[in-house]
Structure formats: C-alpha cells, structure tokens
Design a protein around this motif. Structure first.
Motif, short mmCIF file in Angstrom:
data_model
loop_
_atom_site.label_atom_id
_atom_site.label_comp_id
_atom_site.label_asym_id
_atom_site.label_seq_id
_atom_site.Cartn_x
_atom_site.Cartn_y
_atom_site.Cartn_z
N PRO A 97 0.81 -1.22 0.00
CA PRO A 97 0.00 0.00 0.00
C PRO A 97 0.84 1.28 0.00
CG PRO A 97 -0.76 -1.55 1.68
CD PRO A 97 0.56 -2.05 1.18
N VAL A 98 0.32 2.30 -0.66
CA VAL A 98 0.93 3.61 -0.64
C VAL A 98 0.31 4.37 0.52
CG1 VAL A 98 1.38 5.73 -1.93
CG2 VAL A 98 1.29 3.53 -3.12
N VAL A 99 0.89 4.17 1.69
CA VAL A 99 0.40 4.78 2.93
C VAL A 99 1.60 5.30 3.72
CG1 VAL A 99 -1.67 3.34 3.07
CG2 VAL A 99 0.46 2.54 4.12
N GLN A 100 1.31 6.14 4.70
CA GLN A 100 2.37 6.77 5.48
C GLN A 100 3.29 5.73 6.13
OE1 GLN A 100 2.92 10.21 5.76
NE2 GLN A 100 4.83 9.54 6.69
N GLU A 101 2.73 4.65 6.65
CA GLU A 101 3.51 3.66 7.37
C GLU A 101 4.54 2.95 6.49
OE1 GLU A 101 -0.20 4.53 9.42
OE2 GLU A 101 0.22 3.85 7.36
N ASN A 102 4.33 3.00 5.17
CA ASN A 102 5.26 2.33 4.25
C ASN A 102 6.21 3.29 3.55
OD1 ASN A 102 4.11 -0.14 4.85
ND2 ASN A 102 2.74 -0.14 3.08
N THR A 103 6.18 4.56 3.96
CA THR A 103 6.97 5.58 3.28
C THR A 103 8.33 5.77 3.93
OG1 THR A 103 4.89 6.70 2.72
CG2 THR A 103 6.91 7.96 2.45
N HIS A 104 9.36 5.81 3.12
CA HIS A 104 10.73 6.03 3.60
C HIS A 104 10.93 7.52 3.90
CE1 HIS A 104 12.12 2.31 1.09
NE2 HIS A 104 10.80 2.36 1.12
N PRO A 105 11.90 7.89 4.76
CA PRO A 105 12.79 7.01 5.49
C PRO A 105 12.12 6.43 6.74
CG PRO A 105 13.29 9.28 6.04
CD PRO A 105 12.22 9.32 4.97
N PHE A 106 12.62 5.27 7.15
CA PHE A 106 12.22 4.68 8.41
C PHE A 106 13.19 5.15 9.48
CE2 PHE A 106 10.64 2.03 5.03
CZ PHE A 106 9.31 1.87 5.39
N THR A 107 12.69 5.37 10.67
CA THR A 107 13.51 6.00 11.71
C THR A 107 13.47 5.21 13.00
OG1 THR A 107 11.69 7.42 12.46
CG2 THR A 107 13.15 8.30 10.75
N LEU A 129 14.49 -11.35 12.79
CA LEU A 129 14.32 -10.30 13.78
C LEU A 129 14.02 -10.88 15.16
CD1 LEU A 129 12.11 -7.74 11.80
CD2 LEU A 129 14.61 -7.76 12.06
N THR A 130 14.52 -10.20 16.18
CA THR A 130 14.17 -10.56 17.54
C THR A 130 12.76 -10.10 17.86
OG1 THR A 130 15.00 -8.48 18.44
CG2 THR A 130 16.59 -10.29 18.23
N THR A 131 12.22 -10.58 18.95
CA THR A 131 10.89 -10.15 19.38
C THR A 131 10.86 -8.64 19.59
OG1 THR A 131 10.49 -12.28 20.46
CG2 THR A 131 9.12 -10.43 21.16
N GLU A 132 11.92 -8.10 20.14
CA GLU A 132 12.00 -6.65 20.36
C GLU A 132 11.98 -5.88 19.05
OE1 GLU A 132 14.97 -3.32 22.45
OE2 GLU A 132 15.54 -5.44 22.40
N SER A 133 12.71 -6.37 18.05
CA SER A 133 12.74 -5.70 16.74
C SER A 133 11.38 -5.79 16.06
CB SER A 133 13.82 -6.32 15.85
OG SER A 133 15.11 -6.10 16.38
N LYS A 138 5.91 -1.04 12.01
CA LYS A 138 4.68 -0.28 11.86
C LYS A 138 4.00 -0.52 10.52
CE LYS A 138 6.34 3.46 14.85
NZ LYS A 138 6.67 4.91 14.93
N GLY A 139 4.79 -0.81 9.47
CA GLY A 139 4.25 -0.97 8.13
C GLY A 139 4.46 -2.38 7.60
N ALA A 140 4.27 -2.52 6.29
CA ALA A 140 4.27 -3.84 5.66
C ALA A 140 5.49 -4.10 4.79
CB ALA A 140 3.01 -4.00 4.82
N THR A 141 6.45 -3.18 4.73
CA THR A 141 7.50 -3.27 3.71
C THR A 141 8.67 -4.14 4.12
OG1 THR A 141 8.73 -1.35 4.54
CG2 THR A 141 6.96 -0.92 2.95
N ASP A 142 9.34 -4.68 3.10
CA ASP A 142 10.60 -5.37 3.29
C ASP A 142 11.66 -4.39 3.80
OD1 ASP A 142 10.07 -4.37 0.56
OD2 ASP A 142 12.15 -4.90 0.17
N THR A 143 11.59 -3.14 3.35
CA THR A 143 12.59 -2.13 3.74
C THR A 143 12.60 -1.91 5.24
OG1 THR A 143 12.49 -0.98 1.63
CG2 THR A 143 13.28 0.28 3.51
N GLU A 144 11.42 -1.79 5.84
CA GLU A 144 11.38 -1.55 7.28
C GLU A 144 12.00 -2.73 8.04
OE1 GLU A 144 8.28 -0.24 10.83
OE2 GLU A 144 7.49 -1.07 8.96
N ARG A 145 11.78 -3.93 7.54
CA ARG A 145 12.35 -5.12 8.18
C ARG A 145 13.87 -5.18 7.97
NH1 ARG A 145 7.40 -4.94 7.53
NH2 ARG A 145 5.92 -6.25 8.69
#
Length: 280
Positions: A97-107, A129-133, A138-145
């Motif tokens: 989706p083109v939504v705020q949660e998937n928009t770069h940059p991730f911080t 990823l660990t449970t903490e990570s 927040k979003g659905a992208t591979d980039t955030e992961r």
C-alpha cells in the motif's frame, strides 16, 4: 514463497554530507535537482527527507504523496535543513500500500534509513528479527524489516561499523538476488550501501511501462540500481542513477562505505568474505 515481484520497491536516493547546512536543492543545484525530482513522475508513491539539524538531532519528514505535486516537498527541499541528509523518492509496485507507514525514510531515535530495491520473501527477513525488533514494526515493507535487522545488529555489536557490516554480510548471503542499495544516516555517519550485482536490471515492473529501453529515464534500462558519488572541497554526495551530469564517479559493485559527518572522511566496509558467485 512469495512471488519475486510482490512488494517490489524501486526508488531513487540522494545523500549528502557537507561542511555547512544545505538545502537539498543546493546539493545538486536547481536544474539538476529539478531533474531528480522529475523522476517522481515514475517514482511517485511518496517522498521522504532526513537530516541532521543544528540541534544535533536527526529529523525526518515523509509523505505518501508524489514529490512532483506536493508543495511541502518543494518548500522543505529549498530550506537549509542540515549539513547531512538524504532524499528518497518511492515507487511501490506489486501490492504494497501507498500509505504513510510504508513511506521512507524509516527511523529509530537518531537513525534514518531509505532503500532502493526489494528483499524477498518478507517472511524470511521477519524470521531474522528478535521479538524486540518485530515489536517496532509499523508498516508492511521489506525495507522496514531490513532496517530493523540493521539496527538489531548495531545494538548487538555495540558498534555502527561492525553492526552494519555484519547485517550486510547476512543479507547478502540470505538474499543474493536482492538490491540492498540504501542510505543510513546516524548521529555520526552516513552509510552508503550499493549491493545489487545479482538483481535484475531493469526490474520487470519498470520494463512493463515502456515500449523500448530507450524510452526509460537515463541509465534505468541497464543500470537501474547503479549509484554514483562525487567529492568536492565542501561535500560528499551519493545518488541513484537517473541524472545525466558530468563529475560523478561510479560506486563499485557490491560495496558500502561510511562518511564521517564531521570530517567527511570516507571509509569502506569490508564485504569481501561473502562469495555470491556460486548462487543460482
């Protein structure tokens, strides 16, 4: 396994480290920056900026709107935000989706991350990823992961250089056909990552939009994931392909470097132990 093109994100990146606060437009100059922004006609699924401000904090602003028509983008990119920063133009294809949660940059606190590429399957990154990570997603992208895995390695190693290097070694080994191109802005360093030697160029989603390769923007057909850099007495710049200007040098294949925000010294990361030649 997820199809290769699902969630593909093919974007444009600009990063800089300068001796004084600059407006992003001044990094390239008005005509060249307008050319960069014009790529939002294709990469129009959002934009984002991050910068180190005079208050010594990392700031970030993003929008799922196109940079080509968003007045906030035009306003911010003409302000001297900081001496180091990044600009990202997003093109999301294949279902994300083109939504705020998937928009770069991730911080994450004082860190900001933008990516040009696709890492698949997304489920495999989550397994790393660990449970903490995972709780910070927040979003659905591979980039955030991807970003969360880099941050996880930095914290486990208690070192930016060691953590980023270990994260890239792992990502190259686990995802040999991915483009890992990215810019990571930290309190002390700008990391420029150019890893994509097995990624298809141009991506299938791009080829489908043009009748011939010659119709594509500059170098998109054969070097879509290329990155260039230049060093001036006042700054270090890095940019994705798409800008046809003299004075830029090619970033070597499967390379990454760190630029010190204070001295602008460039130091390469050691990625040589990873052998991708026998991957199918």
């Amino acid at each position: 396994m997820e199809p290769r093109e699902r969630g593909t994100v093919v974007c444009r990146l600009l990063g800089y480290v300068a001796s004084r606060p600059l407006a992003p437009v001044d990094v390239l100059g008005e005509p060249a920056f307008d050319t960069f922004t014009s790529l939002a006609a294709l990469h129009g699924d959002g934009w984002g900026l991050a910068w180190r401000g005079a208050d010594e904090h990392t700031h970030a602003v993003s929008s799922p709107d196109s940079a080509a028509r968003d007045p906030h983008y035009a306003e911010l990119t003409r302000q001297p935000l900081g001496a180091a920063g990044l600009v990202h133009l997003r093109w999301a294809t294949g279902g994300l989706p083109v939504v705020q949660e998937n928009t770069h940059p991730f911080t994450d606190d004082q860190y900001a991350f933008a990516h040009n590429g696709h890492v698949s399957p997304i489920s495999r990154i989550e397994e790393m990823l660990t449970t903490e990570s995972k709780a910070k997603l927040k979003g659905a992208t591979d980039t955030e992961r991807y970003f969360r895995f880099v941050m996880q390695c930095i914290r486990e190693d208690a070192s930016e250089r060691a953590g980023v290097t270990r994260a890239l070694h792992t990502m190259m080994d686990e995802f040999p056909h991915a483009s890992l191109n990215a810019i990571l802005l930290t309190p002390t360093t700008l990391f420029a990552i150019h890893i994509n030697s097995r990624a298809a160029s141009p991506p299938k989603a791009l080829s489908a939009l043009y009748e011939t390769d010659a119709d594509m923007p500059h170098r998109h057909a054969t070097e879509y994931y290329a990155m260039d850099y230049r060093v001036t007495p006042e700054a270090v710049h890095v940019i994705s392909s798409g800008l046809d200007e003299p004075g830029w040098l090619r970033v070597p294949a499967d390379a990454a470097a760190m630029v010190d925000l204070e001295t602008r010294q460039i130091t390469g990361l050691d990625l040589l132990p990873v052998d991708r030649t026998d991957r199918g």
